[in-house]
Design an enzyme around this catalytic site. Structure first.
Site, PDB file in Angstrom:
ATOM      1  N   CYS A 101       3.246   0.295  -8.552  1.00 31.63           N
ATOM      2  CA  CYS A 101       4.044  -0.941  -7.813  1.00 31.63           C
ATOM      3  C   CYS A 101       4.904  -1.645  -8.810  1.00 31.63           C
ATOM      4  O   CYS A 101       4.538  -1.983  -9.775  1.00 31.63           O
ATOM      5  CB  CYS A 101       2.987  -2.039  -7.298  1.00 31.63           C
ATOM      6  SG  CYS A 101       3.713  -3.294  -6.343  1.00 31.63           S
ATOM      7  N   CYS A 119       0.738  -0.931   0.164  1.00 31.11           N
ATOM      8  CA  CYS A 119       0.012   0.072   0.129  1.00 31.11           C
ATOM      9  C   CYS A 119       0.661   1.209   0.094  1.00 31.11           C
ATOM     10  O   CYS A 119       2.306   1.021  -0.088  1.00 31.11           O
ATOM     11  CB  CYS A 119      -0.818  -0.242   1.285  1.00 31.11           C
ATOM     12  SG  CYS A 119      -0.372   0.356   2.529  1.00 31.11           S
ATOM     13  N   CYS A 143      -4.200  -0.608  -2.128  1.00 27.15           N
ATOM     14  CA  CYS A 143      -4.513   0.566  -2.261  1.00 27.15           C
ATOM     15  C   CYS A 143      -4.580   0.878  -3.738  1.00 27.15           C
ATOM     16  O   CYS A 143      -3.741   0.668  -4.327  1.00 27.15           O
ATOM     17  CB  CYS A 143      -3.150   1.262  -1.730  1.00 27.15           C
ATOM     18  SG  CYS A 143      -2.976   3.017  -2.086  1.00 27.15           S
TER      19      CYS A 143
END
Length: 265
Positions: free
Chosen positions: A199, A118, A192
């Site tokens: 990411c 997250c 998230c």
């Protein structure tokens, strides 16, 4: 002989497009345009069947915190499990589903490794990491990190894990996703909407999954009216309680998937 009405779950799930949508959502949360690509059907048709699944209580929608024009759709696995159990029992009492047996330690060559991500790595992802370790009891490994890690875990994340699950993470510190570069993960799960977009890749063998879960520490994330420090603190505590409960449900449904698949060393 009077026949009983077809169970609602059967009516909903029996449609080919709705079944394919349920199958895709069983693996993680998705936006409409992603589901359109996954099931290869027009957007208006996908949207119609999503509305039917929402009306039946099997699917929920949550506005994206990355782009408010988007919504993430989520399959309520708890409700699906209850509906399946009731459907089996309606056909014959002996067909009522039983809870899944405990996972076997022989289910994999090595424990699968899961990374939870997250933004701040101060609430959602460390909560998921702690809960997977707790429920897996050594049958799966967990780590967590963030794209913009905070200095420390949120005190309410520490509190609710200790109060509800007896887990102490008070000594844990947030870390950056970059610090895990080069490590191998079987699953990379973003919790998230923002971190999903940034990411990094952990290699072609890592399966990416998204859980769209609101930040319980965000201002006004669970405002219930009123004002004042006491009211704000109570609302924040409730937000953390709800998020931990949601993550716990998702972890308990993830664990049978992890322990039923062979993982090569």
């Amino acid at each position: 002989m009077v026949s009983s009405p077809t169970p609602a779950f059967v009516r909903l799930a029996a449609h080919p497009i709705r079944w394919r949508l349920l199958t895709e959502l069983a693996t993680g949360d998705h936006r409409v345009r992603e589901l359109v690509d996954l099931v290869a059907e027009p957007q208006n048709l996908v949207s119609y069947h999503l509305r039917e699944l929402r009306r039946g209580g099997l699917v929920t929608a949550r506005r994206s915190t990355f782009d408010a024009r988007d919504s993430y759709y989520h399959l309520d696995l708890e409700r699906c499990a209850a509906a399946l159990a009731d459907t089996g029992a309606l056909l014959h009492p002996a067909l009522r589903l039983s809870p899944l047996p405990p996972p076997s330690s022989a289910a994999s060559v090595r424990p699968p490794v899961v990374l939870f991500a997250c933004t701040g790595n101060s609430a959602r992802s460390p909560i998921a990491e702690a809960l997977l370790r707790h429920h897996a009891a050594g049958l799966a490994e967990a780590a967590s990190a963030g794209s913009h890690p905070r200095e420390r875990l949120h005190p309410d994340a520490v509190r609710v894990l200790r109060e509800r699950h007896g887990i102490d993470v008070s000594d844990q510190r947030p870390r950056h996703l970059d610090s895990l570069a080069g490590r191998r993960f079987d699953y990379v799960i973003s919790l998230c909407d923002k971190v999903r977009e940034v990411c990094p890749s952990f290699g072609p063998r890592s399966r990416t999954v998204h859980w769209s879960i609101p930040d319980p520490a965000a201002p006004g994330s669970s405002a219930s009216g009123g004002s004042g420090a006491g009211r704000d603190e109570e609302a924040r505590h409730l937000a953390f309680d709800r998020v931990v409960a949601e993550i716990d449900i998702r972890i308990r449904h993830l664990l049978p998937v992890l322990t039923s698949q062979e993982v090569s060393s």
